[in-house]
Structures are given as C-alpha cells and as structure tokens.
Design an enzyme around this catalytic site. Structure first.
Site, PDB file in Angstrom:
ATOM      1  CB  CYS A 260      -3.837  -1.547   4.616  1.00  0.00           C
ATOM      2  SG  CYS A 260      -3.061  -1.616   6.249  1.00  0.00           S
TER       3      CYS A 260
ATOM      4  CD  GLU B 167      -2.228   1.274   2.978  1.00  0.00           C
ATOM      5  OE1 GLU B 167      -1.566   0.792   3.930  1.00  0.00           O
ATOM      6  OE2 GLU B 167      -3.351   1.806   3.140  1.00  0.00           O
TER       7      GLU B 167
ATOM      8  CE  LYS C 268      -7.060   1.268   3.855  1.00  0.00           C
ATOM      9  NZ  LYS C 268      -5.788   1.716   4.480  1.00  0.00           N
TER      10      LYS C 268
HETATM   11  N1  CDT Z   1      -2.922   1.406   6.542  1.00  0.00           N
HETATM   12  C1  CDT Z   1      -3.847   0.807   7.325  1.00  0.00           C
HETATM   13  O1  CDT Z   1      -4.998   0.614   6.922  1.00  0.00           O
HETATM   14  N2  CDT Z   1      -3.445   0.447   8.543  1.00  0.00           N
HETATM   15  C2  CDT Z   1      -4.343  -0.079   9.528  1.00  0.00           C
HETATM   16  C3  CDT Z   1      -3.920   0.399  10.882  1.00  0.00           C
HETATM   17  C4  CDT Z   1      -5.097   0.794  11.628  1.00  0.00           C
HETATM   18  S1  CDT Z   1      -4.677   1.571  13.137  1.00  0.00           S
HETATM   19  C5  CDT Z   1      -5.540   3.024  13.094  1.00  0.00           C
HETATM   20  C6  CDT Z   1      -4.437  -1.597   9.539  1.00  0.00           C
HETATM   21  O2  CDT Z   1      -5.578  -2.102   9.676  1.00  0.00           O
HETATM   22  O3  CDT Z   1      -3.433  -2.287   9.480  1.00  0.00           O
END
Ligand code: CDT
Length: 310
Positions: free
Chosen positions: A168, A46, A123
């Site tokens: 993600c 990502e 996303k």
């Molecule tokens: N980039 C991303 O979506 N990261 C999230 C972290 C969430 S913490 C606020 C993840 O689910 O890995």
C-alpha cells in the site's frame, strides 16, 4: 518468452462483522475464476482477511490482537493454500502478523506453485497516526497497531523470475522500487487499502486518488523496467469507502489491465518477464548510468533541510 499469467484478485468491501472463513470463501471463488483463465499467480490485497481495522480506535490490546494471525497458514486460510496447491498456482496476500515473540507487522507473503511460502515482506512505510486524531474525518491508526517492518525489500526467485513485494503506502515511495530494481526485480506485487477520500483534505477524492496511485506505480515500473501488480480492497466498509482501480502495469509503465468495479473482481494479463530486459539493458542500465556519488542524501537524511537564507 517467460510468461507468467497474473490474476489480480481485487476484493470488494469486508465488513467488520465478517469472518475470515467468509472472506477466504470469496478468495477461493476468485481463485477458481483465475484457474479458468489459466493464471500462474494470483495477487490479493493488503490485509486481505479482514476489514481495514486500523480505521477503528482500540485501547484494549487483546481486542487489537484478534485482528492478527499468529501463524500462516492457519485453520482459516488452510483451504486457500490447499486450493492453490491443487491448481499449481502461486499466490500473494496481505495479513496482520503477530509473531511468536510478540511483534505486530503489516505483512504479505508470496507462495510458489506448490503452496510453499517462499517470500515474506513486512510493511516499511506506515501511514497515519498513533493516537485518536480529532482533526481527521476518520482514523488511520497504522502507526498505533503496527511496527515498521524489519525485512527491507528482499526479492525472491520463483516461478521462473525475480519477484518482490511492497504494501500500500510503500507504493508511493520511489526508493522502494529502486531497492528492488537494484536486485533485478521483474515483478513487484502489492496490495492496498486506500480511502476514497483524503481524511485531511475533504475536497480531494475519486479520480485524483486513483491518479496518484497509478502515477506512483507506473513510474516505479518504468524507472526500474519491471512489472507492477497493484491490487485493491475496495468499496464501502461499514460506511468507509475504499478506492478500487486495481492494475497490472508493464515495464514501460503502461496499464495493461484495470478493474472497473469496487467489488470482488478479477483482472488477468499474460506478463512476459522478458519484457523487462530491454529497459534494464538500455536507458535504465543501472551499472552504466547511475551516479551514486550524488545520491548520499537519500540514505543519510530523513526530512528536508533547506539551505540557509542569505
Ligand atoms: N493502507 C495504506 O497504506 N493506505 C494509505 C492511505 C494513507 S492516508 C493516511 C495509502 O497510501 O494508500
């Protein structure tokens, strides 16, 4: 057999001061290694072209927009597309997309073996918050800088199979895999930037973060009988650690390859798309076994509604 040899190209940290050209050079180096290992498809994380900028609070929209790409490919990424075409290798990577009509998305693309973009995904599940949060150890401002994606979860026929993408935080939501599963997906590719510590639960770190990530992706793979390729951006970005643990998961939910470092690292596995058939025709034969008359709440209700107390 329908073998697609997949190279998961984990990226180590990208510092705020690093240029796209520097990052693309690292991506090309990983692509060279992937070619030497016979890869058909390379998957990057990502927001692969820059640091994970949503950790930085910004008020000036012109400053924000510097992290976004107005076209793809562009001058900085063209060498990556050129190399992929030369190698006859498909690729997928994420970037911040600013559309011609001014929309901001957290996007990933999939190219075929000629370097042509055959799939785009924006996303859906944006984690974090929109305003500066004094209660958190660090900021996660995806809700400030991005709009929720407008693509849904399409799948794409390419490289002899059916491919889908998510990004993600999407990987933690079972609906994501099921919507693609209902379109016959055979491989889901995704990238992530996951902080190594929970900004709202200081004691949760390390192993548990990787456990939750793998638990979600392995369940998504097994329950939809699909390959899942989850690739990290890892390591310390300007003092903010991101977890590694990039994985290639088979349609039985088993991890077939896993990164060991938090740096630029390639994991490779020969994935037979025909391995998806058994699960799709037996225990997860959706047409035979699903009972949609009982699933209405999934799409009619967002939050939890508990029964009234007696
Ligand atoms: N980039 C991303 O979506 N990261 C999230 C972290 C969430 S913490 C606020 C993840 O689910 O890995």
């Amino acid at each position: 057999m329908r073998t697609v040899t997949v190279a998961g190209a984990q990226l180590g940290p990208i510092q705020k001061a690093e240029s796209r050209e520097q990052v693309v050079a690292r991506m090309i180096d990983l692509m060279d290694q992937a070619k030497a290992k016979g890869a058909d498809l390379i998957v990057y994380p990502e927001l692969a072209l820059t640091t994970f900028f949503p950790r930085w609070y910004m008020e000036d929209q012109a400053e924000v927009d510097k992290w976004f790409e107005k076209e793809m490919p562009n001058a900085a990424t063209q060498p990556l597309f050129d190399r992929a075409k030369e190698y006859g290798m498909g690729m997928s990577f994420g970037y911040a997309e600013l559309t011609p009509d001014g929309h901001h998305f957290n996007t990933s693309i999939l190219t075929d073996k000629t370097g042509r973009i055959v799939g785009k995904y924006r996303k859906t599940h944006l984690p974090g918050h929109a305003e500066f949060d004094t209660e958190r150890a660090f900021q996660h401002l995806e809700k400030r800088y991005f709009e929720p994606g407008d693509t849904g979860f399409p799948v794409f026929r390419t490289m002899g199979g059916i491919f889908g993408m998510c990004i993600c935080n999407d990987r933690r939501w079972p609906e994501v895999y099921r919507v693609m599963g209902l379109q016959g997906v055979e491989m889901v590719v995704l990238g992530y930037n996951t902080p190594s510590v929970n900004s709202q639960k200081g004691e949760e770190a390390g192993d548990k973060r990787i456990f939750h990530s793998n638990l979600s992706m392995q369940a998504g793979a097994y329950q939809n009988s699909t390959w899942v390729v989850g690739i990290a951006k890892a390591g310390s970005e300007d003092g903010h650690p991101l977890m590694g643990g990039s994985v290639i998961i088979n349609p039985d939910g088993e991890i077939m390859a896993q990164a060991k470092t938090e740096d630029d690292e390639l994991i490779v596995h020969a994935c037979d798309l025909d391995d998806t058939i058994f699960g799709k025709e037996t225990i997860f034969n959706f047409a035979k076994h699903r009972r949609i008359e009982h699933y209405g709440l999934i799409t009619s209700q967002v939050g939890v509604v508990v029964p009234p107390e007696k």
